[in-house]
Enzyme design. Structure first.
Site: not given
Length: 285
Positions: A229, A264
């Site tokens: 991210k 995840r």
């Protein structure tokens, strides 16, 4: 190391044990526009091949998404999301018994995905987007992941604001857990996700990762999805998601040591290695 409570997680016809070690959830985005791997696995054959590759690499679960929720992403029609995900779930199930999560906010998609062989509903809206989702989850016996986000993918990064981000996210998730329980979803069937990057600034993301022990006060297992991210790129000056693997592994080690039950991730084999080291070292605490 923050101690992790052991949880048993009923997911349809199976039960997963969470907390004995850190579980790795492999990401399979069958979309043309996801932020990291959009378009790479749009072809069904490549998608199934990638899923089986992640199984071989040590993934404990596979999370399949047919609608990008990256900042700025546009909604996808229900029929298209079903077409992207449901046949692939069926094909994976022909070759593997790995637990499968359907990453969707839509009850019609979730219902068909569960019928095709999925075991878990991963809803980034925490059952708020679609009034029918709680009923599908309750009736199916599926495991449920409730995530926090502020705003929609189109607006969530437009100046997200909190007074106390950790406290507000924790209180929101507690409220959604209560709602789901009232709708007939057993609390033992739920996992919470603080929603890293979903309506959060750089500082908010760091605060939530540092505050994972406080989120554990909700009493449910924690899933963390920080892989590749933007905040990692900001720390390391890495513009492209693919260049953020090492940073993602650093975050994975941090989260595993501070109570996350599931990570995840895009980089499965590398994260499995990191988790094995972190879990082995923490076993002596």
């Amino acid at each position: 190391m923050t101690p992790r409570r052991i949880h048993t997680w009923p997911c349809k016809g199976r039960t997963l044990v969470l907390g004995e070690r850190t579980l790795v959830m492999g990401i399979l985005n069958v979309t043309p526009d996801s932020f990291s791997d959009g378009g790479v696995f749009s072809d069904p054959g490549k998608a199934v091949e990638r899923a089986l590759e992640m199984v071989a690499q040590g993934a404990d679960l596979i999370d399949i998404g047919g609608e990008s929720t990256r900042p700025g992403a546009e909604p996808v029609p229900v029929s298209e999301e079903i077409e992207r995900t449901v046949p692939i779930i069926g094909k994976i199930r022909e070759h593997s018994d790995i637990p499968i999560s359907i990453d969707t906010m839509k009850s019609a998609v979730a219902r068909l995905a569960l019928e095709a062989g999925a075991d878990i509903i991963n809803d980034v809206s925490a059952l708020e987007h679609d009034a029918g989702m709680a009923g599908v989850a309750a009736e199916s016996g599926a495991g449920v992941v409730l995530m926090h986000k502020q705003g929609s993918p189109q607006t969530m990064q437009d100046n997200p604001t909190y007074g106390d981000v950790v406290g507000e996210v924790r209180n929101y998730l507690k409220a959604r857990l209560d709602f789901a329980e009232q709708e007939g979803i057993g609390r033992n069937r739920m996992v919470i996700d603080p929603g890293i990057g979903f309506g959060k600034t750089f500082a908010h993301n760091l605060a939530l990762l540092r505050g994972l022990p406080q989120l554990a006060e909700c009493g449910c297992p924690i899933l963390v999805g920080a892989s590749r991210k933007r905040f990692i790129g900001e720390i390391l000056a890495r513009d492209t998601p693919a260049a953020r693997m090492a940073g993602s592994l650093g975050v994975a080690a941090w989260a595993a040591a501070r109570g996350a039950h599931i990570l995840r991730v895009h980089d499965v084999i590398e994260t499995c290695d990191v988790c094995r080291i972190a879990d082995t070292l923490s076993a002596g605490d």
